[in-house]
Design a protein around this motif. Structure first.
Motif, mmCIF file in Angstrom:
data_model
loop_
_atom_site.group_PDB
_atom_site.id
_atom_site.type_symbol
_atom_site.label_atom_id
_atom_site.label_comp_id
_atom_site.label_asym_id
_atom_site.label_seq_id
_atom_site.Cartn_x
_atom_site.Cartn_y
_atom_site.Cartn_z
ATOM 1 N N PRO A 1 14.270 1.634 -13.048
ATOM 2 C CA PRO A 1 14.249 3.107 -13.662
ATOM 3 C C PRO A 1 12.821 3.926 -13.204
ATOM 4 O O PRO A 1 13.054 4.915 -13.235
ATOM 5 N N LEU A 2 11.571 3.136 -13.366
ATOM 6 C CA LEU A 2 10.644 3.827 -13.155
ATOM 7 C C LEU A 2 10.498 4.366 -11.673
ATOM 8 O O LEU A 2 9.839 5.468 -11.532
ATOM 9 N N ASN A 3 11.414 3.818 -10.922
ATOM 10 C CA ASN A 3 11.204 4.277 -9.408
ATOM 11 C C ASN A 3 12.435 5.470 -9.336
ATOM 12 O O ASN A 3 12.502 5.675 -7.999
ATOM 13 N N LYS A 4 12.801 5.958 -10.277
ATOM 14 C CA LYS A 4 13.995 6.743 -9.959
ATOM 15 C C LYS A 4 13.911 7.874 -9.040
ATOM 16 O O LYS A 4 14.673 8.129 -8.204
ATOM 17 N N HIS A 5 12.773 8.635 -9.164
ATOM 18 C CA HIS A 5 12.319 9.636 -8.330
ATOM 19 C C HIS A 5 12.134 9.311 -6.718
ATOM 20 O O HIS A 5 12.391 9.949 -5.736
ATOM 21 N N TYR B 1 0.977 -1.277 -0.128
ATOM 22 C CA TYR B 1 -0.002 -0.097 -0.097
ATOM 23 C C TYR B 1 0.789 1.207 -0.173
ATOM 24 O O TYR B 1 0.216 2.423 -0.223
ATOM 25 N N LEU B 2 2.198 1.231 0.436
ATOM 26 C CA LEU B 2 2.928 2.429 0.306
ATOM 27 C C LEU B 2 3.613 2.583 -0.927
ATOM 28 O O LEU B 2 4.045 1.740 -1.849
ATOM 29 N N ASN B 3 4.147 3.675 -1.150
ATOM 30 C CA ASN B 3 4.858 3.971 -2.561
ATOM 31 C C ASN B 3 6.290 3.488 -2.123
ATOM 32 O O ASN B 3 6.676 3.029 -0.988
ATOM 33 N N PRO B 4 7.110 3.263 -3.300
ATOM 34 C CA PRO B 4 8.158 2.590 -3.193
ATOM 35 C C PRO B 4 9.021 3.121 -2.120
ATOM 36 O O PRO B 4 10.038 2.498 -1.380
ATOM 37 N N ALA B 5 9.460 4.636 -2.143
ATOM 38 C CA ALA B 5 10.106 5.334 -1.048
ATOM 39 C C ALA B 5 9.791 4.711 0.217
ATOM 40 O O ALA B 5 10.410 4.483 1.087
ATOM 41 N N ASP B 6 8.395 5.049 0.451
ATOM 42 C CA ASP B 6 7.956 4.864 1.859
ATOM 43 C C ASP B 6 8.121 3.159 2.374
ATOM 44 O O ASP B 6 8.758 2.787 3.286
ATOM 45 N N ALA B 7 7.954 2.315 1.307
ATOM 46 C CA ALA B 7 8.076 0.805 1.402
ATOM 47 C C ALA B 7 9.621 0.684 1.820
ATOM 48 O O ALA B 7 9.825 -0.109 2.789
ATOM 49 N N ALA B 8 10.428 1.319 1.146
ATOM 50 C CA ALA B 8 12.078 1.073 1.537
ATOM 51 C C ALA B 8 12.288 1.654 2.885
ATOM 52 O O ALA B 8 13.195 0.702 3.518
ATOM 53 N N CYS B 9 11.936 2.843 3.089
ATOM 54 C CA CYS B 9 11.890 3.295 4.590
ATOM 55 C C CYS B 9 11.432 2.349 5.413
ATOM 56 O O CYS B 9 12.064 1.989 6.751
ATOM 57 N N LEU B 10 10.334 1.835 5.251
ATOM 58 C CA LEU B 10 9.700 0.697 6.324
ATOM 59 C C LEU B 10 10.537 -0.562 6.571
ATOM 60 O O LEU B 10 10.957 -0.854 7.549
ATOM 61 N N ALA B 11 11.267 -0.900 5.616
ATOM 62 C CA ALA B 11 12.104 -2.052 5.199
ATOM 63 C C ALA B 11 13.343 -1.946 5.961
ATOM 64 O O ALA B 11 13.792 -3.017 6.750
ATOM 65 N N VAL B 12 13.751 -0.868 6.266
ATOM 66 C CA VAL B 12 15.356 -0.456 6.847
ATOM 67 C C VAL B 12 14.792 0.091 8.241
ATOM 68 O O VAL B 12 15.734 0.819 8.896
ATOM 69 N N SER B 13 13.526 0.128 8.766
ATOM 70 C CA SER B 13 13.163 1.103 9.973
ATOM 71 C C SER B 13 13.630 0.308 11.063
ATOM 72 O O SER B 13 14.253 0.749 12.045
ATOM 73 N N SER B 14 13.670 -1.122 10.926
ATOM 74 C CA SER B 14 14.231 -1.921 12.308
ATOM 75 C C SER B 14 14.878 -3.231 11.573
ATOM 76 O O SER B 14 14.355 -3.665 10.533
ATOM 77 N N LYS B 15 15.435 -4.020 12.583
ATOM 78 C CA LYS B 15 15.963 -5.423 12.289
ATOM 79 C C LYS B 15 14.886 -6.364 12.075
ATOM 80 O O LYS B 15 14.856 -6.929 10.854
ATOM 81 N N HIS C 1 2.095 9.364 -10.206
ATOM 82 C CA HIS C 1 2.840 7.950 -9.958
ATOM 83 C C HIS C 1 3.984 7.657 -9.872
ATOM 84 O O HIS C 1 4.629 6.662 -9.388
ATOM 85 N N GLU C 2 4.926 8.807 -10.429
ATOM 86 C CA GLU C 2 6.594 8.558 -10.244
ATOM 87 C C GLU C 2 7.195 9.356 -9.397
ATOM 88 O O GLU C 2 8.214 9.619 -9.229
ATOM 89 N N GLY C 3 6.171 10.103 -8.516
ATOM 90 C CA GLY C 3 6.684 10.944 -7.341
ATOM 91 C C GLY C 3 6.627 12.477 -7.601
ATOM 92 O O GLY C 3 7.364 13.113 -6.626
ATOM 93 N N LEU D 1 15.746 8.786 -5.531
ATOM 94 C CA LEU D 1 16.426 10.142 -4.996
ATOM 95 C C LEU D 1 15.898 10.677 -3.699
ATOM 96 O O LEU D 1 16.482 11.098 -2.888
ATOM 97 N N SER D 2 14.339 10.426 -3.595
ATOM 98 C CA SER D 2 13.886 10.982 -2.500
ATOM 99 C C SER D 2 14.340 10.191 -1.175
ATOM 100 O O SER D 2 14.570 11.017 -0.288
ATOM 101 N N VAL D 3 14.541 9.180 -1.086
ATOM 102 C CA VAL D 3 15.183 8.089 -0.190
ATOM 103 C C VAL D 3 16.633 8.718 0.126
ATOM 104 O O VAL D 3 17.122 8.998 1.149
#
Ligand SMILES: [Zn+2]
Ligand SMILES: [Zn+2]
Ligand SMILES: [Zn+2]
Length: 832
Positions: free
Chosen positions: A459-463, A428-442, A734-736, A466-468
């Motif tokens: 490449p579609l998620n480039k933006h 449900y999260l956008n790619p940037a938020d999902a990545a942040c969630l994945a690294v938020s804790s062990k 949808h690309e940020g 960049l935001s991450v």
């Protein structure tokens, strides 16, 4: 509709009719004969002639001699009709437009049987009405003599004194003025009647003001005209009586027509007669007004109730008019006490019972209320302890990089959910938020795996990548994010960078793809660009001096030798965003010497046909260039002496000799403008600027185009809304990317206001209009866009509800959103 306005209508109409009557008095036989200006009594004319005994060749004397000889015995009787024998009338009454003539009935002279009050005037005829009429008795009498067959008699023969002619001639101008003033007064009264009629239908101060002005003017005109009429009557009567007495001619001034008598009546009122009805009326009214009954408690209460009802009615009226519900005073908090109005104030009446603010005078209670109830050394008051009460895991005030305690309990809760559920949440999260969630804790990293991180390399998620990466800005002082590569590069001269024109040969970092990619940058002026790296550095300076450069050091001044334009730039960081001001100026010739071509050469750079001054990418859409042309049209010409003007043409003009050098522009070009598509504002002015190189005319007019821009938060040249909008970059949502609507983002203050107030402490006084008024509704559309966003969010929430296996998922989605925030912060410690 205002019915009280009917009174001025009636009064104006009455005044108009009366004035007309004044003007046309005596225009018909016997019509308002009593309203003559002056009446000439000729019934006794020639009486002095009877005293001459010697014979003469005067035809009149011989005529008189004939009469006296023939009817000597009836001399005394015929005296009365002597004027009639000559063909003259008894009296001539001068009016405003004509004169009337007639006989006294039964006779002109009072005697034992005839009293003065019994003598009346019998008007036999009136002359034609003429404007600017002036009563000339000599001419009138001569005409009469001629008409009656006595043309051999000259008025001079009657010993007519020339002083009367002289005296009356002097009044000619005055009588002309009187006539004109009467006409003006009548016209003004007509206007007053009209405006009074209008006043019935139009409420407001303007109508009343116009009414009063017109009424006063009419009053003034009729007053002056009447005063002149009085003066004429008095003077004419005086002259005629003074000089005409010898020949039996007298005059009386009209007394009804003139305000004199009315004034006298008014003066009589100074000694009031207590039994006269006006006096009694005044006394009765004043007694009623000053009655003691008005001041009894009962009447005060009654009046208060009435006033309260009136106020309530007014409130309801107002509420109905403005469509809201009127509240009773009891509804309002703090208004439950008696005699307290809706504002929590007590109503005090001068005559009501004395009250105090305290209902019960319990002084002990009052003192206790002032006391401090808590212990002065209570633990809650200690600042340190308050800190301990804060949530150690979810405290938003804590520094993002501070070490936080790990909550085993919460970790266990996260762990208790199955991996699949967490992956579902991440979807449900956008790619940037999902990545942040994945690294938020062990624990979450184990649950989600490396998929969200790897997804960023798409490449579609480039933006999103960049935001991450941008979140790591603060932890990498020696690096700078390269947006084309989506990588952090090492800065070449950290802390020693200076902005150079040749930014290609003086890069901030060495980038392997420098030759194959486009460096994000912005066009400032035809010869200058601003690479995005400098926006990043200027905004990073808030972390530490090692992170970037002070925004102030980016300020530059330069001159385009070819075009003559001068530029000044200034930068300022405000609220995490970089603001810029570019002032472009150039000397301009007087408007008289401008042609379309000259104008174009001043404003446009001819190779690319872009403006010489600094503009955003939307300059073509708006009115910017027309504004500049309008401003140019206000430049005055140099002063031209009277001599120089006379050499050209036989006319002189003061404005040309002393032109006003302070150009304020017109209402259209003076206000500041804001681009509806980006955060840029413009102000076009004509200023006097000193040119030190020209000793002859050091002060010249210059066009000054000031541009203020918000350059964004430095997050990305593609998705930072302000920068992207200004440079026409569009990244789909949808690309940020983010949409940008200038007028909904303007917030509480314009960029120019923020900039100038922090630099000089004052806000530019100009109004702010849209640069592109054809899009004027964009302000509203902007809010529509915002509403659409909210709708989208809502539908997304609803979708989540539909797809959710149970309500628990929705709950965890919400928790995960909270965790994402922490993930972003934790990410800072673990560079990818
Ligand atoms: Zn690079
Ligand atoms: Zn203008
Ligand atoms: Zn723009």
């Amino acid at each position: 509709m205002r019915f009280s306005a009917i009174i001025p209508v009636l009064l104006s109409a009455a005044a108009l009719i009366l004035s007309f009557l004044c003007l046309f008095a005596g225009s018909k036989k016997g019509f308002m004969e009593g309203y003559a200006v002056v009446t000439l009594n000729t019934s006794q004319i020639g009486r002095s002639l009877f005293n001459t005994s010697e014979s003469s060749d005067n035809p009149l004397v011989s005529f008189v001699d004939n009469i006296t000889n023939s009817i000597e015995s009836e001399l005394q009787d015929t005296l009365n009709s002597f004027a009639q024998d000559l063909g003259l009338h008894d009296f001539y009454s001068a009016h405003l437009l004509d004169f009337c003539e007639g006989y006294f009935l039964p006779g002109p002279v009072t005697n034992a049987t005839l009293e003065k009050s019994e003598i009346s005037k019998n008007v036999t005829s009136c002359s034609n009405r003429t404007g600017m009429y002036h009563f000339d008795p000599r001419q009138t009498l001569q005409k009469e003599l001629k008409a009656s067959g006595h043309s051999e008699i000259n008025v001079t023969d009657l010993d007519w004194p020339s002083e009367i002619d002289d005296g009356l001639h002097k009044l000619k101008v005055a009588s002309n003025a009187m006539f004109v003033l009467y006409c003006i007064a009548i016209a003004l009264m007509g206007v007053a009647l009209f405006t009074a009629l209008i006043g019935i239908f139009f409420e407001g101060r303007l109508a009343a003001f116009v009414n009063i002005v017109v009424d006063w003017l009419a009053f003034l005109a009729i007053g002056i005209a009447s005063a002149i009429a009085t003066a004429i009557a008095v003077k004419a009567a005086h002259v005629i009586n003074h000089y005409g007495n010898d020949i039996g001619v007298s005059a009386s001034k009209g007394n009804k027509f003139l305000p004199r008598k009315r004034f006298r009546n008014t003066m009589d009122w100074n000694a009031p007669d207590l039994n006269a009805w006006p006096t009694r009326l005044v006394l009765r009214v004043s007694k009623a007004l000053r009655s003691n009954k008005q001041f009894t408690q009962a009447s005060i209460d009654r009046n208060n109730v009435r006033a309260a009802e009136r106020r309530a009615k007014q409130r309801e009226e107002h509420a109905r008019k403005h469509r809201y519900n009127a509240r009773n005073s009891e509804d309002t908090a703090g208004a439950h006490q008696q005699d307290v109005n809706e504002r929590g104030e007590r109503d005090y009446s001068l005559f009501s019972q004395a009250e105090t603010l305290v209902d019960n005078h319990d002084h002990t209670d009052m003192l206790h209320r002032l006391a401090h109830h808590d212990s002065f050394d209570s633990l809650v008051d200690e600042v340190g302890f308050k800190d301990k009460l804060r949530d150690p895991y979810f405290d938003s005030n804590a520094h993002p990089n501070a070490l936080r305690p790990v909550s085993d309990k919460h970790e266990q809760m996260v762990k208790s959910l199955p991996d699949e559920l967490w992956k579902h949440i991440a979807e449900y999260l956008n790619p940037a938020d999902a990545a942040c969630l994945a690294v938020s804790s062990k624990t979450l990293a184990e649950k989600l795996g490396s998929a969200p991180i790897e997804a960023l390399n798409d490449p579609l998620n480039k933006h999103f990548k960049l935001s991450v990466l941008h979140f790591m800005n603060e932890d990498l002082p020696r690096h700078l994010l390269c947006f084309p590569c989506a990588k952090y590069h090492l800065r070449k001269h950290p802390g020693k960078e200076t902005m150079k024109i040749d930014y290609v040969n003086n890069p901030l970092f060495l980038c392997p793809s420098a030759k194959t990619s486009v460096l994000p940058r912005m066009r400032l002026t035809p010869d200058r660009q601003l690479p995005y790296g400098w926006v990043q550095l200027a905004l990073r300076a808030r972390y530490s001096a090692a992170h970037g450069v002070d925004p102030e050091t980016l300020s530059r001044r330069w001159r385009n030798a070819e075009s003559g334009w001068n530029y000044r730039t200034r930068y300022m960081a405000h609220d995490g965003r970089l603001l810029m001001r570019v002032v472009s100026q150039r000397h301009v010739p007087p408007a008289r010497m401008l042609t379309k071509t000259v104008e174009r050469h001043i404003l446009y750079e001819m190779q690319e046909f872009t403006p010489y001054f600094s503009v955003c990418s939307h300059w073509r859409d708006g009115e910017l260039m027309n504004l500049c042309k309008c401003a140019l049209s206000h430049v005055p010409s140099p002063p031209e002496s009277y001599l120089q003007q006379l050499k050209k043409a036989p006319t002189i003009d003061r404005a040309l000799a002393h032109p006003n050098f302070i150009v304020r522009g017109c209402d259209w070009c003076r206000p500041a403008r804001r681009c509806p598509d980006c955060a840029t504002e413009y102000l076009v002015e004509i200023q006097m600027v000193e040119d030190k190189k020209d000793p002859a005319t050091p002060f010249k007019h210059s066009i000054v185009v000031t541009r203020w821009s918000d350059l964004g938060d430095g997050s990305s040249p593609y998705t930072s809304p302000e920068w992207a909008a200004m440079n026409g970059v569009h990244v789909p949502e949808h690309e940020g990317g983010h949409e940008y609507a200038s007028f909904s983002h303007i917030g509480r203050r314009a960029v120019s206001g923020i900039f100038e107030s922090s630099l000089s402490g004052s806000i530019p006084g100009q109004r702010m209009l849209s640069l592109n008024p054809k899009n004027e509704k964009l302000g509203e559309e902007g809010t529509l866009v915002l509403e659409r966003h909210i709708e989208l969010w809502d539908s997304r929430g609803a979708l989540a509800g539909q797809h959710a296996v149970d309500a628990k998922i929705v709950l965890w989605v919400r928790i995960s959103v909270a965790i994402v925030g922490h993930g972003r912060k934790l990410l800072n410690a673990q560079p990818i």
